[in-house]
Design a protein around this motif. Structure first.
Motif, PDB file in Angstrom:
ATOM      1  N   LEU A 106     -11.547 -13.355   8.205  1.00  0.00           N
ATOM      2  CA  LEU A 106     -10.492 -12.554   8.818  1.00  0.00           C
ATOM      3  C   LEU A 106     -10.990 -11.134   9.088  1.00  0.00           C
ATOM      4  CD1 LEU A 106      -7.615 -13.769   6.502  1.00  0.00           C
ATOM      5  CD2 LEU A 106      -7.988 -14.443   8.894  1.00  0.00           C
ATOM      6  N   HIS A 107     -10.649 -10.602  10.252  1.00  0.00           N
ATOM      7  CA  HIS A 107     -11.130  -9.277  10.643  1.00  0.00           C
ATOM      8  C   HIS A 107     -10.201  -8.139  10.231  1.00  0.00           C
ATOM      9  CE1 HIS A 107     -13.578 -11.874  13.179  1.00  0.00           C
ATOM     10  NE2 HIS A 107     -14.364 -10.852  13.430  1.00  0.00           N
ATOM     11  N   TYR A 108      -8.917  -8.457  10.058  1.00  0.00           N
ATOM     12  CA  TYR A 108      -7.932  -7.414   9.756  1.00  0.00           C
ATOM     13  C   TYR A 108      -7.091  -7.821   8.551  1.00  0.00           C
ATOM     14  CZ  TYR A 108      -8.910  -6.321  14.683  1.00  0.00           C
ATOM     15  OH  TYR A 108      -9.523  -6.051  15.873  1.00  0.00           O
ATOM     16  N   TYR A 109      -6.781  -6.821   7.719  1.00  0.00           N
ATOM     17  CA  TYR A 109      -5.856  -7.018   6.601  1.00  0.00           C
ATOM     18  C   TYR A 109      -4.803  -5.915   6.681  1.00  0.00           C
ATOM     19  CZ  TYR A 109      -9.167 -10.344   4.597  1.00  0.00           C
ATOM     20  OH  TYR A 109      -9.995 -11.432   4.393  1.00  0.00           O
ATOM     21  N   VAL A 110      -3.571  -6.318   6.988  1.00  0.00           N
ATOM     22  CA  VAL A 110      -2.467  -5.375   7.157  1.00  0.00           C
ATOM     23  C   VAL A 110      -1.592  -5.415   5.900  1.00  0.00           C
ATOM     24  CG1 VAL A 110      -0.476  -4.739   8.567  1.00  0.00           C
ATOM     25  CG2 VAL A 110      -2.492  -5.795   9.646  1.00  0.00           C
ATOM     26  N   PRO A 111      -1.421  -4.295   5.195  1.00  0.00           N
ATOM     27  CA  PRO A 111      -0.618  -4.308   3.968  1.00  0.00           C
ATOM     28  C   PRO A 111       0.867  -4.452   4.264  1.00  0.00           C
ATOM     29  CG  PRO A 111      -1.251  -2.065   4.517  1.00  0.00           C
ATOM     30  CD  PRO A 111      -1.963  -2.963   5.505  1.00  0.00           C
ATOM     31  N   CYS A 112       1.542  -5.213   3.426  1.00  0.00           N
ATOM     32  CA  CYS A 112       2.994  -5.381   3.511  1.00  0.00           C
ATOM     33  C   CYS A 112       3.591  -4.658   2.304  1.00  0.00           C
ATOM     34  CB  CYS A 112       3.379  -6.860   3.487  1.00  0.00           C
ATOM     35  SG  CYS A 112       2.578  -7.847   4.771  1.00  0.00           S
ATOM     36  N   ARG A 113       4.271  -3.553   2.551  1.00  0.00           N
ATOM     37  CA  ARG A 113       4.769  -2.707   1.461  1.00  0.00           C
ATOM     38  C   ARG A 113       6.275  -2.823   1.297  1.00  0.00           C
ATOM     39  NH1 ARG A 113       0.714   0.870   0.040  1.00  0.00           N
ATOM     40  NH2 ARG A 113      -0.923   1.166   1.615  1.00  0.00           N
ATOM     41  N   ALA A 114       6.694  -2.917   0.044  1.00  0.00           N
ATOM     42  CA  ALA A 114       8.119  -2.901  -0.299  1.00  0.00           C
ATOM     43  C   ALA A 114       8.293  -1.938  -1.458  1.00  0.00           C
ATOM     44  CB  ALA A 114       8.604  -4.295  -0.690  1.00  0.00           C
ATOM     45  N   ARG A 115       9.155  -0.947  -1.260  1.00  0.00           N
ATOM     46  CA  ARG A 115       9.399   0.070  -2.285  1.00  0.00           C
ATOM     47  C   ARG A 115       8.098   0.752  -2.717  1.00  0.00           C
ATOM     48  NH1 ARG A 115      12.396  -4.478  -3.488  1.00  0.00           N
ATOM     49  NH2 ARG A 115      14.637  -4.235  -3.217  1.00  0.00           N
ATOM     50  N   GLY A 116       7.237   1.036  -1.756  1.00  0.00           N
ATOM     51  CA  GLY A 116       6.008   1.758  -2.009  1.00  0.00           C
ATOM     52  C   GLY A 116       4.893   0.948  -2.634  1.00  0.00           C
ATOM     53  N   ARG A 117       5.097  -0.346  -2.780  1.00  0.00           N
ATOM     54  CA  ARG A 117       4.101  -1.199  -3.427  1.00  0.00           C
ATOM     55  C   ARG A 117       3.648  -2.287  -2.455  1.00  0.00           C
ATOM     56  NH1 ARG A 117       4.472  -5.909  -6.656  1.00  0.00           N
ATOM     57  NH2 ARG A 117       6.732  -5.944  -6.280  1.00  0.00           N
ATOM     58  N   VAL A 118       2.335  -2.561  -2.439  1.00  0.00           N
ATOM     59  CA  VAL A 118       1.813  -3.631  -1.590  1.00  0.00           C
ATOM     60  C   VAL A 118       2.112  -4.970  -2.250  1.00  0.00           C
ATOM     61  CG1 VAL A 118      -0.219  -4.665  -0.527  1.00  0.00           C
ATOM     62  CG2 VAL A 118      -0.033  -2.183  -0.664  1.00  0.00           C
ATOM     63  N   VAL A 119       2.944  -5.776  -1.597  1.00  0.00           N
ATOM     64  CA  VAL A 119       3.331  -7.071  -2.160  1.00  0.00           C
ATOM     65  C   VAL A 119       2.611  -8.222  -1.466  1.00  0.00           C
ATOM     66  CG1 VAL A 119       5.584  -6.192  -2.864  1.00  0.00           C
ATOM     67  CG2 VAL A 119       5.332  -7.314  -0.634  1.00  0.00           C
ATOM     68  N   ALA A 120       1.934  -7.907  -0.345  1.00  0.00           N
ATOM     69  CA  ALA A 120       1.212  -8.950   0.374  1.00  0.00           C
ATOM     70  C   ALA A 120       0.282  -8.295   1.393  1.00  0.00           C
ATOM     71  CB  ALA A 120       2.184  -9.895   1.083  1.00  0.00           C
ATOM     72  N   TYR A 121      -0.631  -9.091   1.914  1.00  0.00           N
ATOM     73  CA  TYR A 121      -1.482  -8.677   3.033  1.00  0.00           C
ATOM     74  C   TYR A 121      -1.401  -9.737   4.122  1.00  0.00           C
ATOM     75  CZ  TYR A 121      -3.843  -4.912   0.483  1.00  0.00           C
ATOM     76  OH  TYR A 121      -4.133  -3.747  -0.211  1.00  0.00           O
TER      77      TYR A 121
END
Length: 208
Positions: free
Chosen positions: A156-171
């Protein structure tokens, strides 16, 4: 023009520029609709799709839906969602919760927990950088060797962070387009906009 008042000349240039910008934008929209209608429509509805994510409490269905929509919108085949996880032995990290276009992956990779603390540190030190990018994901250039080896099979070329309440819960892990091209800044902005909604949906599903 040589004999005209300079002020009139300047005003004419400014007026022309002001008129040209909306005209160019309108022409581009028409061209997009005509030649790229399918992807244009997908992009237009991505925001509506993001707003409905929170109503889905089944994580598998949610991630399959996200994968399908991103594939249609961005024209990619290879993607994954890595979700924050903790194994029974206490090992914390991100587990591969969903993968598309990765039929070659086998159990050891699919079942492992990825230590992605380096990603978050890079994002925090990158002055507001919105994603991690690898020109060649097979060598993980710039990463610690252990992490480079771990993520290489994902391709994979890109990893986009998924943030909830200031915390990364997934990429969100994204590959190249079906034509082998890198994603555009607009593509990545769309993925970034979706990532926040996905993060909240994952949190809601976890609490249900």
């Amino acid at each position: 023009w040589a004999g005209r008042d300079p002020a009139i000349w300047v005003i004419s240039l400014v007026a022309g520029a002001l008129l040209f910008h909306p005209l160019r934008k309108r022409m581009q929209t028409v061209l997009d609709r005509r030649f790229y209608r399918e992807r244009y429509d997908y992009r237009q509805t991505l925001g509506e799709f993001a707003s409905t994510l929170s109503t889905e409490t089944d994580t598998d269905r949610m991630l399959s839906s996200v994968s399908r929509r991103l594939s249609q919108t961005l024209g990619i085949e290879r993607m994954a969602v890595l979700v924050a996880s903790r194994r029974e032995n206490g090992e914390a990290g991100f587990a591969l919760a969903h993968a598309a276009g990765m039929a070659e992956l086998r159990g050891p990779v699919r079942d492992r927990v990825f230590d992605l603390r380096f990603f978050e540190a890079s994002l925090l030190s990158g002055g507001g950088k919105a994603y991690i990018f690898f020109e060649n994901p097979r060598d993980g250039s710039g990463c610690p060797a252990a992490l480079a080896d771990a993520i290489a099979p994902l391709g994979l070329h890109y990893y986009v962070p998924c943030r909830a309440r200031g915390r990364v819960v997934a990429y969100l892990g994204l590959g190249l387009t079906k034509n082998g091209e890198y994603l555009s800044s607009e593509d990545l902005s769309l993925a970034g906009a979706l990532s926040g909604s996905l993060a909240m949906a994952l949190e809601n599903a976890r609490l249900c």
